[in-house]
Design an enzyme around this catalytic site. Sequence first.
Site, PDB file in Angstrom:
ATOM      1  N   GLY A   7     -14.304  14.300 -31.625  1.00 33.64           N
ATOM      2  CA  GLY A   7     -14.210  15.697 -32.021  1.00 33.64           C
ATOM      3  C   GLY A   7     -15.398  16.558 -31.657  1.00 33.64           C
ATOM      4  O   GLY A   7     -15.642  17.587 -32.301  1.00 33.64           O
ATOM      5  N   SER A   8     -16.132  16.200 -30.595  1.00 37.24           N
ATOM      6  CA  SER A   8     -17.287  17.050 -30.249  1.00 37.24           C
ATOM      7  C   SER A   8     -16.834  18.397 -29.680  1.00 37.24           C
ATOM      8  O   SER A   8     -17.490  19.421 -29.891  1.00 37.24           O
ATOM      9  CB  SER A   8     -18.230  16.334 -29.273  1.00 37.24           C
ATOM     10  OG  SER A   8     -17.681  16.248 -27.985  1.00 37.24           O
ATOM     11  N   ASN A   9     -15.702  18.415 -28.973  1.00 33.97           N
ATOM     12  CA  ASN A   9     -15.173  19.712 -28.511  1.00 33.97           C
ATOM     13  C   ASN A   9     -14.679  20.544 -29.692  1.00 33.97           C
ATOM     14  O   ASN A   9     -14.882  21.762 -29.721  1.00 33.97           O
ATOM     15  CB  ASN A   9     -14.060  19.514 -27.482  1.00 33.97           C
ATOM     16  CG  ASN A   9     -14.606  19.266 -26.089  1.00 33.97           C
ATOM     17  OD1 ASN A   9     -15.119  20.178 -25.454  1.00 33.97           O
ATOM     18  ND2 ASN A   9     -14.554  18.019 -25.641  1.00 33.97           N
ATOM     19  N   ARG A  60       8.966   8.995 -29.199  1.00 35.28           N
ATOM     20  CA  ARG A  60       8.078  10.061 -28.706  1.00 35.28           C
ATOM     21  C   ARG A  60       8.594  11.453 -29.019  1.00 35.28           C
ATOM     22  O   ARG A  60       7.844  12.338 -29.413  1.00 35.28           O
ATOM     23  CB  ARG A  60       7.910   9.932 -27.180  1.00 35.28           C
ATOM     24  CG  ARG A  60       6.840   8.963 -26.777  1.00 35.28           C
ATOM     25  CD  ARG A  60       6.548   9.112 -25.305  1.00 35.28           C
ATOM     26  NE  ARG A  60       6.338  10.517 -24.971  1.00 35.28           N
ATOM     27  CZ  ARG A  60       6.074  10.973 -23.760  1.00 35.28           C
ATOM     28  NH1 ARG A  60       6.008  10.141 -22.759  1.00 35.28           N
ATOM     29  NH2 ARG A  60       5.897  12.257 -23.538  1.00 35.28           N
ATOM     30  N   MET A  85      -5.193  11.611 -27.445  1.00 28.07           N
ATOM     31  CA  MET A  85      -4.835  10.528 -26.525  1.00 28.07           C
ATOM     32  C   MET A  85      -3.335  10.256 -26.498  1.00 28.07           C
ATOM     33  O   MET A  85      -2.888   9.120 -26.610  1.00 28.07           O
ATOM     34  CB  MET A  85      -5.603   9.253 -26.920  1.00 28.07           C
ATOM     35  CG  MET A  85      -7.107   9.398 -26.844  1.00 28.07           C
ATOM     36  SD  MET A  85      -7.679   9.862 -25.197  1.00 28.07           S
ATOM     37  CE  MET A  85      -7.486   8.294 -24.373  1.00 28.07           C
ATOM     38  N   ARG A  86      -2.576  11.322 -26.356  1.00 31.39           N
ATOM     39  CA  ARG A  86      -1.123  11.164 -26.223  1.00 31.39           C
ATOM     40  C   ARG A  86      -0.623  12.181 -25.217  1.00 31.39           C
ATOM     41  O   ARG A  86      -1.155  13.287 -25.131  1.00 31.39           O
ATOM     42  CB  ARG A  86      -0.420  11.460 -27.559  1.00 31.39           C
ATOM     43  CG  ARG A  86      -0.486  10.365 -28.580  1.00 31.39           C
ATOM     44  CD  ARG A  86       0.355  10.760 -29.787  1.00 31.39           C
ATOM     45  NE  ARG A  86       1.751  10.989 -29.409  1.00 31.39           N
ATOM     46  CZ  ARG A  86       2.679  10.048 -29.309  1.00 31.39           C
ATOM     47  NH1 ARG A  86       2.378   8.805 -29.550  1.00 31.39           N
ATOM     48  NH2 ARG A  86       3.918  10.348 -28.973  1.00 31.39           N
ATOM     49  N   ASN A 102      -5.696  22.139 -22.654  1.00 35.59           N
ATOM     50  CA  ASN A 102      -6.360  20.836 -22.702  1.00 35.59           C
ATOM     51  C   ASN A 102      -7.686  20.930 -21.958  1.00 35.59           C
ATOM     52  O   ASN A 102      -7.848  21.766 -21.062  1.00 35.59           O
ATOM     53  CB  ASN A 102      -5.481  19.779 -22.033  1.00 35.59           C
ATOM     54  CG  ASN A 102      -6.096  18.391 -22.109  1.00 35.59           C
ATOM     55  OD1 ASN A 102      -6.671  18.003 -23.133  1.00 35.59           O
ATOM     56  ND2 ASN A 102      -6.009  17.630 -21.026  1.00 35.59           N
ATOM     57  N   HIS A 104     -10.339  18.515 -19.714  1.00 33.12           N
ATOM     58  CA  HIS A 104     -10.363  17.238 -18.997  1.00 33.12           C
ATOM     59  C   HIS A 104     -11.718  17.078 -18.301  1.00 33.12           C
ATOM     60  O   HIS A 104     -12.212  18.029 -17.684  1.00 33.12           O
ATOM     61  CB  HIS A 104      -9.226  17.212 -17.960  1.00 33.12           C
ATOM     62  CG  HIS A 104      -9.117  15.907 -17.257  1.00 33.12           C
ATOM     63  ND1 HIS A 104      -8.520  14.808 -17.838  1.00 33.12           N
ATOM     64  CD2 HIS A 104      -9.541  15.506 -16.033  1.00 33.12           C
ATOM     65  CE1 HIS A 104      -8.588  13.794 -17.003  1.00 33.12           C
ATOM     66  NE2 HIS A 104      -9.198  14.185 -15.894  1.00 33.12           N
ATOM     67  N   GLU A 138       3.441  17.847 -16.191  1.00 31.55           N
ATOM     68  CA  GLU A 138       2.690  17.028 -15.234  1.00 31.55           C
ATOM     69  C   GLU A 138       1.337  16.650 -15.847  1.00 31.55           C
ATOM     70  O   GLU A 138       0.560  17.547 -16.228  1.00 31.55           O
ATOM     71  CB  GLU A 138       2.478  17.852 -13.961  1.00 31.55           C
ATOM     72  CG  GLU A 138       1.852  17.104 -12.826  1.00 31.55           C
ATOM     73  CD  GLU A 138       1.561  18.037 -11.638  1.00 31.55           C
ATOM     74  OE1 GLU A 138       0.814  17.625 -10.758  1.00 31.55           O
ATOM     75  OE2 GLU A 138       2.063  19.179 -11.632  1.00 31.55           O
TER      76      GLU A 138
END
Length: 198
Positions: A7-9, A60, A85-86, A102, A104, A138
């Site tokens: 959780g640093s972001n 899912r 992580m999903r 997101n 990355h 994607e």
Amino acid sequence: MLISGRGSNLQSIIDAIAAARLDATLAVVISNRGDVPGLQRARDAGIDTRLLRTRELPDRDAYDAALAGLLRDARVDLVCLAGFMRLVGAPMLAAFPNRILNIHPSLLPAFPGLEAQRQALEHGVGVSGATVHLVTAELDGGPIVSQSAVPVLEDDTVDTLSARILIEEHRIYPEAIQLVLDGGWSIEGRRFVRRARS
Ligand code: GRF
């Protein structure tokens, strides 16, 4: 905001809001894993938290529908993933079209997927960085909102490169969130395009 771990972001966004560098409210922090530092960071900041474990749902799509339901209940208008992580599936994409961000740890489209920093080192690139992008079906392939580059040094390890990239993540994610919340942009093909302001 959706997290799975450190959780640093999340913390950088909490801090940006507290410092009035980001004009937003964090309505809820949802994790798919219990007992992670990110949930504690949220609680410390007085933010509502939810734990939605994968095993609580049959598949899912059911998981994504439950997630979308929690987010709708919290009346969020932008969903931010940070270390979640999903893969985000169809029910979420339909509920929040072009409203999921997101971050990355590479300069996409290089090195999508897991262990982006290790991929960069193994590939021998001289430059890597961080990317904030809109989430589409994607994997790590949606329109790019913001990027920042860092050098990859001869003696870098995954840890040293990750630390250098993380500094940029913490800087560009709050900025990108503000940009998206402010509006005045559109999607053209796979591009995120800002309209010129007069
Ligand atoms: C970050 O490197 C982010 O780019 C990646 O996962 C990591 C999450 O770190 N998607 P944190 O949980 O925000 O500290």
